[in-house]
Structures are given as C-alpha cells and as structure tokens.
Design an enzyme around this catalytic site. Structure first.
Site, PDB file in Angstrom:
ATOM      1  N   GLY A   1       0.822  -1.220   0.000  1.00  0.00           N
ATOM      2  CA  GLY A   1       0.000   0.000   0.000  1.00  0.00           C
ATOM      3  C   GLY A   1       0.848   1.259   0.000  1.00  0.00           C
ATOM      4  O   GLY A   1       0.514   2.238   0.671  1.00  0.00           O
TER       5      GLY A   1
ATOM      6  N   ASN B   1       1.404   3.221  -2.610  1.00  0.00           N
ATOM      7  CA  ASN B   1       1.102   4.166  -3.686  1.00  0.00           C
ATOM      8  C   ASN B   1       0.523   5.475  -3.161  1.00  0.00           C
ATOM      9  O   ASN B   1       0.408   6.447  -3.887  1.00  0.00           O
ATOM     10  CB  ASN B   1       0.131   3.543  -4.697  1.00  0.00           C
ATOM     11  CG  ASN B   1      -1.170   3.096  -4.056  1.00  0.00           C
ATOM     12  OD1 ASN B   1      -1.211   2.029  -3.471  1.00  0.00           O
ATOM     13  ND2 ASN B   1      -2.223   3.897  -4.147  1.00  0.00           N
ATOM     14  N   THR B   2       0.165   5.493  -1.870  1.00  0.00           N
ATOM     15  CA  THR B   2      -0.412   6.720  -1.296  1.00  0.00           C
ATOM     16  C   THR B   2      -0.201   6.712   0.214  1.00  0.00           C
ATOM     17  O   THR B   2       0.342   5.758   0.776  1.00  0.00           O
ATOM     18  CB  THR B   2      -1.926   6.819  -1.643  1.00  0.00           C
ATOM     19  OG1 THR B   2      -2.428   8.087  -1.215  1.00  0.00           O
ATOM     20  CG2 THR B   2      -2.731   5.719  -0.954  1.00  0.00           C
ATOM     21  N   GLY B   3      -0.622   7.812   0.868  1.00  0.00           N
ATOM     22  CA  GLY B   3      -0.690   7.857   2.333  1.00  0.00           C
ATOM     23  C   GLY B   3       0.636   7.627   3.038  1.00  0.00           C
ATOM     24  O   GLY B   3       1.710   7.979   2.551  1.00  0.00           O
TER      25      GLY B   3
ATOM     26  N   GLY C   1       2.202   4.869   3.632  1.00  0.00           N
ATOM     27  CA  GLY C   1       3.106   3.934   2.964  1.00  0.00           C
ATOM     28  C   GLY C   1       3.980   4.628   1.933  1.00  0.00           C
ATOM     29  O   GLY C   1       5.182   4.346   1.825  1.00  0.00           O
TER      30      GLY C   1
ATOM     31  N   SER D   1      -3.478  -0.293  14.714  1.00  0.00           N
ATOM     32  CA  SER D   1      -4.190   0.960  14.988  1.00  0.00           C
ATOM     33  C   SER D   1      -4.657   0.980  16.429  1.00  0.00           C
ATOM     34  O   SER D   1      -4.888  -0.077  17.028  1.00  0.00           O
ATOM     35  CB  SER D   1      -5.407   1.084  14.078  1.00  0.00           C
ATOM     36  OG  SER D   1      -6.221   2.147  14.507  1.00  0.00           O
TER      37      SER D   1
ATOM     38  N   TYR E   1     -13.027  -3.354  11.900  1.00  0.00           N
ATOM     39  CA  TYR E   1     -11.726  -2.697  11.666  1.00  0.00           C
ATOM     40  C   TYR E   1     -10.825  -2.871  12.884  1.00  0.00           C
ATOM     41  O   TYR E   1      -9.679  -3.303  12.775  1.00  0.00           O
ATOM     42  CB  TYR E   1     -11.921  -1.206  11.366  1.00  0.00           C
ATOM     43  CG  TYR E   1     -10.604  -0.460  11.172  1.00  0.00           C
ATOM     44  CD1 TYR E   1      -9.787  -0.730  10.070  1.00  0.00           C
ATOM     45  CD2 TYR E   1     -10.170   0.505  12.088  1.00  0.00           C
ATOM     46  CE1 TYR E   1      -8.580  -0.067   9.890  1.00  0.00           C
ATOM     47  CE2 TYR E   1      -8.972   1.168  11.915  1.00  0.00           C
ATOM     48  CZ  TYR E   1      -8.184   0.890  10.813  1.00  0.00           C
ATOM     49  OH  TYR E   1      -6.986   1.546  10.647  1.00  0.00           O
TER      50      TYR E   1
HETATM   51  N1  LIG Z   1      -4.699   7.240   8.696  1.00  0.00           N
HETATM   52  C1  LIG Z   1      -4.919   6.928   9.966  1.00  0.00           C
HETATM   53  O1  LIG Z   1      -5.429   7.725  10.758  1.00  0.00           O
HETATM   54  C2  LIG Z   1      -4.547   5.557  10.489  1.00  0.00           C
HETATM   55  C3  LIG Z   1      -4.765   5.274  11.854  1.00  0.00           C
HETATM   56  C4  LIG Z   1      -4.457   4.003  12.335  1.00  0.00           C
HETATM   57  C5  LIG Z   1      -3.937   3.049  11.472  1.00  0.00           C
HETATM   58  N2  LIG Z   1      -3.740   3.349  10.151  1.00  0.00           N
HETATM   59  C6  LIG Z   1      -3.209   2.293   9.286  1.00  0.00           C
HETATM   60  O2  LIG Z   1      -2.134   2.806   8.508  1.00  0.00           O
HETATM   61  C7  LIG Z   1      -2.042   2.072   7.280  1.00  0.00           C
HETATM   62  C8  LIG Z   1      -1.890   3.052   6.121  1.00  0.00           C
HETATM   63  O3  LIG Z   1      -3.070   3.832   6.069  1.00  0.00           O
HETATM   64  P1  LIG Z   1      -3.170   5.249   5.355  1.00  0.00           P
HETATM   65  O4  LIG Z   1      -3.686   6.182   6.378  1.00  0.00           O
HETATM   66  O5  LIG Z   1      -1.931   5.575   4.611  1.00  0.00           O
HETATM   67  O6  LIG Z   1      -4.387   4.918   4.347  1.00  0.00           O
HETATM   68  P2  LIG Z   1      -4.585   5.144   2.770  1.00  0.00           P
HETATM   69  O7  LIG Z   1      -4.091   6.491   2.376  1.00  0.00           O
HETATM   70  O8  LIG Z   1      -5.995   4.788   2.522  1.00  0.00           O
HETATM   71  O9  LIG Z   1      -3.607   4.030   2.140  1.00  0.00           O
HETATM   72  C9  LIG Z   1      -3.934   2.680   2.247  1.00  0.00           C
HETATM   73  C10 LIG Z   1      -3.143   1.894   1.222  1.00  0.00           C
HETATM   74  O10 LIG Z   1      -3.550   0.506   1.301  1.00  0.00           O
HETATM   75  C11 LIG Z   1      -3.816   0.078  -0.022  1.00  0.00           C
HETATM   76  N3  LIG Z   1      -4.735  -1.048  -0.089  1.00  0.00           N
HETATM   77  C12 LIG Z   1      -6.025  -1.116   0.312  1.00  0.00           C
HETATM   78  N4  LIG Z   1      -6.555  -2.300  -0.009  1.00  0.00           N
HETATM   79  C13 LIG Z   1      -5.583  -3.013  -0.635  1.00  0.00           C
HETATM   80  C14 LIG Z   1      -5.512  -4.296  -1.225  1.00  0.00           C
HETATM   81  N5  LIG Z   1      -6.585  -5.110  -1.277  1.00  0.00           N
HETATM   82  N6  LIG Z   1      -4.340  -4.710  -1.757  1.00  0.00           N
HETATM   83  C15 LIG Z   1      -3.258  -3.910  -1.759  1.00  0.00           C
HETATM   84  N7  LIG Z   1      -3.266  -2.665  -1.238  1.00  0.00           N
HETATM   85  C16 LIG Z   1      -4.416  -2.227  -0.688  1.00  0.00           C
HETATM   86  C17 LIG Z   1      -4.401   1.292  -0.710  1.00  0.00           C
HETATM   87  O11 LIG Z   1      -4.403   1.123  -2.124  1.00  0.00           O
HETATM   88  P3  LIG Z   1      -5.455   1.955  -3.056  1.00  0.00           P
HETATM   89  O12 LIG Z   1      -4.876   3.331  -3.212  1.00  0.00           O
HETATM   90  O13 LIG Z   1      -5.483   1.159  -4.316  1.00  0.00           O
HETATM   91  O14 LIG Z   1      -6.772   1.966  -2.322  1.00  0.00           O
HETATM   92  C18 LIG Z   1      -3.419   2.343  -0.227  1.00  0.00           C
HETATM   93  O15 LIG Z   1      -2.233   2.267  -0.970  1.00  0.00           O
HETATM   94  C19 LIG Z   1      -3.306   1.202   7.218  1.00  0.00           C
HETATM   95  O16 LIG Z   1      -2.994  -0.114   7.585  1.00  0.00           O
HETATM   96  C20 LIG Z   1      -4.220   1.817   8.259  1.00  0.00           C
HETATM   97  O17 LIG Z   1      -5.129   0.893   8.807  1.00  0.00           O
HETATM   98  C21 LIG Z   1      -4.016   4.575   9.641  1.00  0.00           C
END
Ligand SMILES: NC(=O)c1ccc[n+]([C@@H]2O[C@H](COP(=O)([O-])OP(=O)(O)OC[C@H]3O[C@@H](n4cnc5c(N)ncnc54)[C@H](OP(=O)(O)O)[C@@H]3O)[C@@H](O)[C@H]2O)c1
Length: 321
Positions: free
Chosen positions: A24, A26-28, A30, A153, A181
C-alpha cells in the site's frame, strides 16, 4: 510527553544495500515511508493493487529522491492468488529481503467479500498480510537481521467493547464496520481486526524465538490519527466530518510515518532487542488491551488463519515455523 518525537525523518540511517517491500505504498503513510527510505538509498518494492497508481508512485519517488531502485509489483491483498504471485515474482528476482512493511489497510468499509470469500477488512488487514509474510518468511530469515512491521491501529481498543467470533468473521449477519476494523488491527487494539495485527506480531515473535531464530525483528504500531485516504468510507457521506478529520484533527502523513519508520529502520531495534512490541506516536512503546495481550487469542488467531489458508489455497504447506 506523547508529542515528543523519539524519532525523526533525519534519524533514518543510511539504508544502502537494503531491500524493502512496502504494501500500500502508492499513497498515504506507505508512500511517505517508501519515499524517505528511498532517500536513504533503500531499494523499494511498491506493492500495490493498482498498476496505474503504483507506477505513478514509483515515478514520484524516483523524481523526489533520485533513487532509481524503486520498482512496482502488483499485490492485491483481496486475492490470495495475487499474494502468492507477488511473493513468487519477488523471490524469482531477489535473493534477499531486509524489511517487510505490512502497511496497506482499509477501514470501516461496507460489508463485502474478497475473491476468496473472506470479509474485506479481515482479508486485507490480516489474512492477506499473514499469507504474504508466510511466503516471505524463509527469505527474511535468510537475510537476517531483518524486520517485519505490521501497521495496526489504536482502534484495537474496540476489542474492549466487542470482538467477533473467528468462525463468524466473514458473515454478513451482525457485521459492524467499526468493530471489524478494530478487530483486524487488534494485535494490540480493541477492534478485532486491528487486534489481529498485534496478536499476529506477538505470536510470530514467540514462534521464531522458540525455533532459535533471533534475527527477525517483528513489531507493530499505531501511526496516529493521520490525514490520508483511509477515512474514505467513514467520511464518504459527511463532508463536515471529512473536513474535521483531515484538516483539524489528524496529524500530517510525515508525522504519521515516524513510528513505523522507527520500527523499520532504527538501529535501536536491534541494539535494544525490540521484538513483539506495539509502538505508538512518536516511536514509543504503547499500551494494548487485554484482548491483544492474551496468548490464547494469539494462538487461536494463528491456528484459525492457518486452517483458513489451507482451505482456500490447497497448495499451502502451512507456516514455515
Ligand atoms: N490514517 C490513519 O489515521 C490511520 C490510523 C491508524 C492506522 N492506520 C493504518 O495505517 C495504514 C496506512 O493507512 P493510510 O492512512 O496511509 O491509508 P490510505 O491512504 O488509505 O492508504 C492505504 C493503502 O492501502 C492500499 N490497499 C487497500 N486495499 C488493498 C488491497 N486489497 N491490496 C493492496 N493494497 C491495498 C491502498 O491502495 P489503493 O490506493 O489502491 O486503495 C493504499 O495504498 C493502514 O494499515 C491503516 O489501517 C491509519
């Protein structure tokens, strides 16, 4: 204080010669981790389900860092066949892996099933990453000292309210997006899914140590409440909530990347022998719920996942440890 930064981007050591897979990315969070690790000369595999988004991220990371050793490989965690194909492709090309950052995730999405008939959040946040880790574990052991970071999380706290029964985890009846979740991320959280990441990290550490394998450092973390695309399902119908979450409440992606960058790259992980731990912003040990502390829950989740994989992927030989 919680806001004291025990690790900063500038603390990432030189990673020349190291190879990392970041799911993951490609955005966020990661993508931020991939960019900053590439800047420190790490070779990066952008493991993402969309080729267009993954290749665009590769272009961005190369241009931002000058590091040309950044490559896209397709990985869809909603398909166990895709996970296997990804792992096979990686192993056919590389003979070492230093860092596996299991970062991809989905949050509170509407009920749905993966290609294999597994509920979406459980499939993406836990089962897909578990299977990926098992496919790559031999190469991680061979490459030791190596790292596995499972992004969890604080939502695991939901497990203090309710936890789905493992046998019913993919059923539509009784599905609650928020509780699911938290459960998937539960390795240390209340939510069952967030809890899964914590339980998995602890059980994997225990099993590696029981086999005398001491050079694979497995940890998990809560990144913080971070501005990203993760809240897409929560805010889809609510622009006020979207604005509050992403513009006022959440920390930046850079700050949200610090805790997992610490676990993935800091020399302290080895010098202080940090294993099977749950870390919170900014790079400090966190407290986790009794559900996530339970050794029985960790063993039950491991065995349930093993049986599920054997059912869904008849060629799966079982965990290598
Ligand atoms: N943001 C927060 O506040 C927060 C808080 C606690 C934990 N987290 C954890 O941090 C991690 C990163 O989250 P983020 O905030 O950066 O979220 P995000 O911007 O939504 O990024 C999530 C990434 O996961 C990818 N993904 C989703 N489903 C997938 C699949 N089936 N196969 C491969 N890749 C997949 C998405 O790809 P697409 O672009 O194709 O959808 C995207 O690249 C996650 O595990 C999340 O649960 C985040």
């Amino acid at each position: 204080m919680w806001w004291t930064k025990h690790f900063q981007i500038s603390n990432i050591p030189d990673l020349s010669g190291k190879i990392a897979i970041i799911t993951g990315s490609n955005t966020g969070i990661g993508k931020l981790c991939a960019t900053e690790m590439a800047r420190k000369n790490c070779e990066i595999i952008v493991a993402s389900r969309s080729e267009d988004k993954g290749q665009a991220a590769v272009t961005d990371i190369k241009s931002a860092t000058g590091n040309q050793k950044v490559e896209y490989m397709k990985l869809d965690l909603m398909s166990l066949k895709s996970v296997k194909a990804f792992a096979d492709q990686f192993k056919s090309k590389y003979d070492k892996l230093d860092i596996l950052l299991n970062n991809a995730g989905v949050m509170s999405c509407p009920y749905g099933l993966s290609e294999d008939g597994i509920e979406t959040q459980f499939a993406t946040n836990h089962v897909g990453h578990y299977y990926l880790t098992m496919q790559l574990l031999p190469i991680l052991i061979k490459s030791g000292p190596s790292r596995i970071v499972n992004v969890s999380s604080m939502a695991h706290w939901s497990t203090t309210v309710s936890v789905p029964k493992l046998e019913q985890v993919s059923q539509k009846k009784g599905y609650n997006a928020t509780i699911q979740y938290g459960f998937t991320k539960v390795p240390f959280t209340i939510s069952i899914f967030e809890a899964c990441n914590i339980l998995f990290s602890r059980e994997l550490t225990k099993r590696l140590e029981s086999k005398g394998i001491n050079n694979v450092y497995v940890n998990c973390n809560h990144p913080g409440i971070v501005s990203s695309e993760l809240s897409r399902h929560v805010v889809a119908q609510n622009t006020l909530l979207d604005s509050l979450y992403n513009n006022h409440f959440a920390i930046s992606t850079e700050n949200g990347s610090l805790t997992q960058l610490y676990l993935a790259t800091s020399p302290e992980i080895e010098s202080k022998n940090i294993k099977g731990q749950y870390y919170v912003p900014y790079a400090r040990p966190g407290w986790f719920t009794p559900y996530a502390r339970s050794e029985k829950n960790a063993t039950d989740l491991w065995e349930f996942t093993e049986n599920l994989l054997k059912e869904k992927m008849p060629d799966y030989q079982g965990s290598p440890i």
